[in-house]
Write a protein that holds these residues in place. Structure first.
Motif: not given
Length: 247
Positions: A25, A78, A157-158
């Motif tokens: 990311y 993703d 995501t993170r």
């Protein structure tokens, strides 16, 4: 003694190195998302790493993990890895084995002082399905104490982990990698697909998956050698582990 512990070790002397923090990311697939060492679940329970960090691996294992994450980014842009745990001193292994034993006792409303021999053996068997014995014998090191094993999951995501159908360290049949092999519901099929994708990108980078744990992968230790030897697709499997205990 577990079967893989009979494998001989000829340590190659590679150093333990820190896993670089960051992640795809941030645009760098060579970096990985993980908690701060002070927030690691075992540290929060009271495990003492003796000044070391749970986010270390042997340099060759880290290089392979970077290859695996690059492959994951290629096939599933993703997704990324979220590292749960890697290097683990034997003292931490002992701490977590003892903690897990006590946790199982509490869950069953049992007291260690009033167990029958059969009950005690049954609980220890359950513990050792998922936790290697904290051996100080150089010939039988716990896998994580070699710096050649990593526990990880997938994230979007993170800090946003993907649901994999079971928690890391869960003592349950759901932890078996193929638990959802015959799934029929859309949700459970999703778990099966994600576990398969995780396994595939790790194995393409040279890792092997723990038979009982969907999250545990190894490269170069005794378990890795043994798993390769059990694979009929391997024409010339390795005969010795190249990573022994790091202390």
């Amino acid at each position: 003694m577990k079967p893989y512990q009979q494998i001989a070790i000829a340590d190659c002397g590679e150093p333990l190195v820190p896993i670089p923090r960051g992640g795809p990311y941030h645009g760098n697939p060579d970096q990985f998302f993980m908690e701060s060492p002070s927030l690691h679940p075992y540290v929060k329970l009271g495990a003492d790493y003796g000044g070391k960090s749970p986010y270390f691996l042997r340099s060759g294992v880290l290089a392979a993990l970077q290859v695996a994450q690059a492959e994951l980014c290629r096939v599933r842009p993703d997704l990324m890895f979220q590292i749960f745990d890697a290097y683990r001193p034997v003292a931490v292994q002992q701490f977590m084995v003892d903690y897990t034993y006590q946790k199982l006792l509490k869950a069953r409303s049992l007291s260690a002082d009033h167990l029958t021999a059969a009950q005690q053996a049954e609980i220890w068997d359950e513990v050792h399905q998922f936790w290697a014995a904290p051996s100080l014998d150089p010939a039988t090191p716990p896998p994580h104490s070699t710096g050649a094993a990593v526990d990880l999951t997938l994230a979007i995501t993170r800090g946003c982990k993907v649901e994999m159908g079971g928690a890391i360290d869960e003592i349950s049949p759901r932890s078996h990698p193929d638990y959802y092999a015959t799934a029929t519901t859309p949700t459970e099929r999703s778990y099966r697909r994600l576990r398969t994708q995780l396994r595939d990108v790790m194995e393409r980078a040279g890792f092997r998956q723990h038979p009982n744990e969907w999250w545990h992968f190894c490269l170069g230790d005794q378990m890795w050698v043994w798993l390769n030897q059990q694979d009929s697709q391997q024409p010339n499997p390795p005969q010795q582990a190249r990573y022994g205990r790091c202390e």
